[in-house]
Design a protein around this motif. Structure first.
Motif, PDB file in Angstrom:
ATOM      1  N   GLY A  78       0.756  -1.258   0.185  1.00 27.38           N
ATOM      2  CA  GLY A  78       0.081   0.037   0.041  1.00 27.38           C
ATOM      3  C   GLY A  78       0.981   1.249  -0.054  1.00 27.38           C
ATOM      4  O   GLY A  78       2.180   1.251  -0.615  1.00 27.38           O
ATOM      5  N   THR A  79       0.209   2.223   0.578  1.00 33.10           N
ATOM      6  CA  THR A  79       0.968   3.576   0.495  1.00 33.10           C
ATOM      7  C   THR A  79       2.152   3.405   1.612  1.00 33.10           C
ATOM      8  O   THR A  79       2.237   2.771   2.498  1.00 33.10           O
ATOM      9  N   PRO A  80       3.309   4.383   1.625  1.00 34.56           N
ATOM     10  CA  PRO A  80       4.536   4.031   2.123  1.00 34.56           C
ATOM     11  C   PRO A  80       4.508   4.244   3.388  1.00 34.56           C
ATOM     12  O   PRO A  80       5.761   3.756   4.058  1.00 34.56           O
ATOM     13  N   GLU A  81       3.687   4.920   4.229  1.00 33.23           N
ATOM     14  CA  GLU A  81       3.840   5.289   5.723  1.00 33.23           C
ATOM     15  C   GLU A  81       2.670   4.334   6.546  1.00 33.23           C
ATOM     16  O   GLU A  81       1.479   4.563   6.170  1.00 33.23           O
ATOM     17  N   VAL A  82       3.137   3.706   7.718  1.00 29.71           N
ATOM     18  CA  VAL A  82       2.013   2.876   8.436  1.00 29.71           C
ATOM     19  C   VAL A  82       2.056   3.641   9.666  1.00 29.71           C
ATOM     20  O   VAL A  82       3.130   3.896  10.488  1.00 29.71           O
ATOM     21  N   ASN A  83       0.696   3.605  10.058  1.00 25.81           N
ATOM     22  CA  ASN A  83       0.460   4.125  11.512  1.00 25.81           C
ATOM     23  C   ASN A  83       0.159   2.925  12.387  1.00 25.81           C
ATOM     24  O   ASN A  83       0.227   3.025  13.606  1.00 25.81           O
ATOM     25  N   ASN A  84      -0.773   2.119  11.798  1.00 26.88           N
ATOM     26  CA  ASN A  84      -1.263   1.012  12.615  1.00 26.88           C
ATOM     27  C   ASN A  84      -1.059  -0.534  11.915  1.00 26.88           C
ATOM     28  O   ASN A  84      -1.208  -0.466  10.684  1.00 26.88           O
ATOM     29  N   ILE A  85      -0.721  -1.393  12.606  1.00 22.17           N
ATOM     30  CA  ILE A  85      -0.652  -2.627  12.136  1.00 22.17           C
ATOM     31  C   ILE A  85      -1.856  -3.430  12.680  1.00 22.17           C
ATOM     32  O   ILE A  85      -1.991  -3.388  14.184  1.00 22.17           O
ATOM     33  N   PHE A  86      -2.398  -4.476  12.033  1.00 21.84           N
ATOM     34  CA  PHE A  86      -3.406  -5.148  12.549  1.00 21.84           C
ATOM     35  C   PHE A  86      -2.785  -6.755  12.370  1.00 21.84           C
ATOM     36  O   PHE A  86      -2.092  -7.058  11.358  1.00 21.84           O
TER      37      PHE A  86
END
Length: 304
Positions: free
Chosen positions: A59-67
């Motif tokens: 997806g897009t390059p910056e991750v805020n949350n991981i599921f």
């Protein structure tokens, strides 16, 4: 906030994804289940299409949350799509749903493809998916069987079901003496399941063997018995897949259960592998990455 590529790199290195080569199960089953449905290779990342582990959808390059989840059931994916923000990552154990079947209900269909519409929605939302199957089973500190051993306070004495290159997937060790009824109650509590699949007659349990996931292999059970285990704990002790293969495997365990001195406990394939995400992987992610949060997505039905 973390860069997706940084997370992927650390996951790849931690679980030694490339050292395992092609995943032995999913390198066969993914092409099989998608054949004739749509071009699955265009949906997934090129390296995933070679290894069948690692970053599956970018997806897009910056991750805020991981599921975190185990199988890509429809309810798990819809929850991720609904709650995830652009860039968020779903980290699963399996890239395909496997309907394992219910020991007191309907038998399952085996491996089932993810609906194309769900894959398209994930991609259009800029979400990412990462999966890690066999490499997580072998991991000694973030492994599926390791999480069960820690939850049961097992004093590990040895590991078994050995691979010369990668180590072992099974664990054997001592526990405080218990009986089958109390162990079943404890397992139901740990895995949040309504019932345990059970075979056996052993009254007092001092030593257990643990194999997360699909442990319905009688030669593994016999190996555990030869090593002195009183109980064999796995995700599945019986195969409940509605096919000739599933019925043959089921009959093999029934025959073995009639003669073994061990008691056999099945806690559901998915629940047995969800525990590691809940108790080991989630804290590890929180410690190692700058995230807003780590979310767990339990399955609606553990005995799917």
């Amino acid at each position: 906030m973390e860069k997706l590529l940084n997370i992927v790199q650390q996951l790849d290195e931690t679980f030694k994804i490339k050292s395992f080569g092609k995943d032995p199960a999913f390198s066969r089953y993914i092409p099989q289940v998608y054949e004739g449905k749509f071009d699955w290779r265009k949906k997934f990342e090129p390296e995933f299409n070679e290894l069948f582990n690692g970053l599956m959808i970018k997806g897009t390059p910056e991750v805020n949350n991981i599921f975190l989840a185990v199988f890509p059931t429809k309810d798990v994916l819809e929850t991720f799509i609904e709650k995830g923000e652009s860039g968020d990552l779903l980290f699963m154990h399996h890239p395909l749903l496997m309907e394992c079947g219910d020991p007191v209900g309907e038998w399952g269909r085996g491996f089932v493809p993810i609906e194309e519409t769900l894959l398209n929605r994930i991609r259009s939302r800029g979400l990412s998916v990462y999966t890690c199957h066999v490499p997580m089973d072998y991991h000694e500190t973030l492994g599926t069987s390791q999480a069960i051993a820690e939850a049961l306070n097992v004093d590990i004495t040895e590991r078994f079901i050995h691979d010369d290159k990668h180590g072992c997937i099974g664990i054997i060790g001592n526990v405080q003496p218990t009986d089958c009824e109390d162990l079943i109650k404890h397992l139901k509590h740990i895995f949040d399941i309504p019932y345990v699949d059970f075979e056996g007659r052993k009254k007092v349990i001092n030593k257990v063997a643990i194999v997360a996931g699909c442990g319905d292999k009688t030669h593994w059970m016999q190996l555990a018995e030869d090593k002195g285990a009183d109980a064999y704990i796995s995700g599945e002790i019986h195969c409940h897949i509605d096919s000739d293969y599933g019925r043959r495997r089921f009959d093999e365990v029934i025959e073995y259960a009639c003669k073994t001195s061990m008691s056999l406990f099945g806690v559901s394939h998915s629940a047995s592998e969800y525990l590691v995400k809940k108790t080991l992987v989630a804290p590890w992610l929180e410690e190692n990455f700058n995230l807003e949060s780590v979310h767990l997505i339990p399955q609606r039905d553990w005995w799917l």
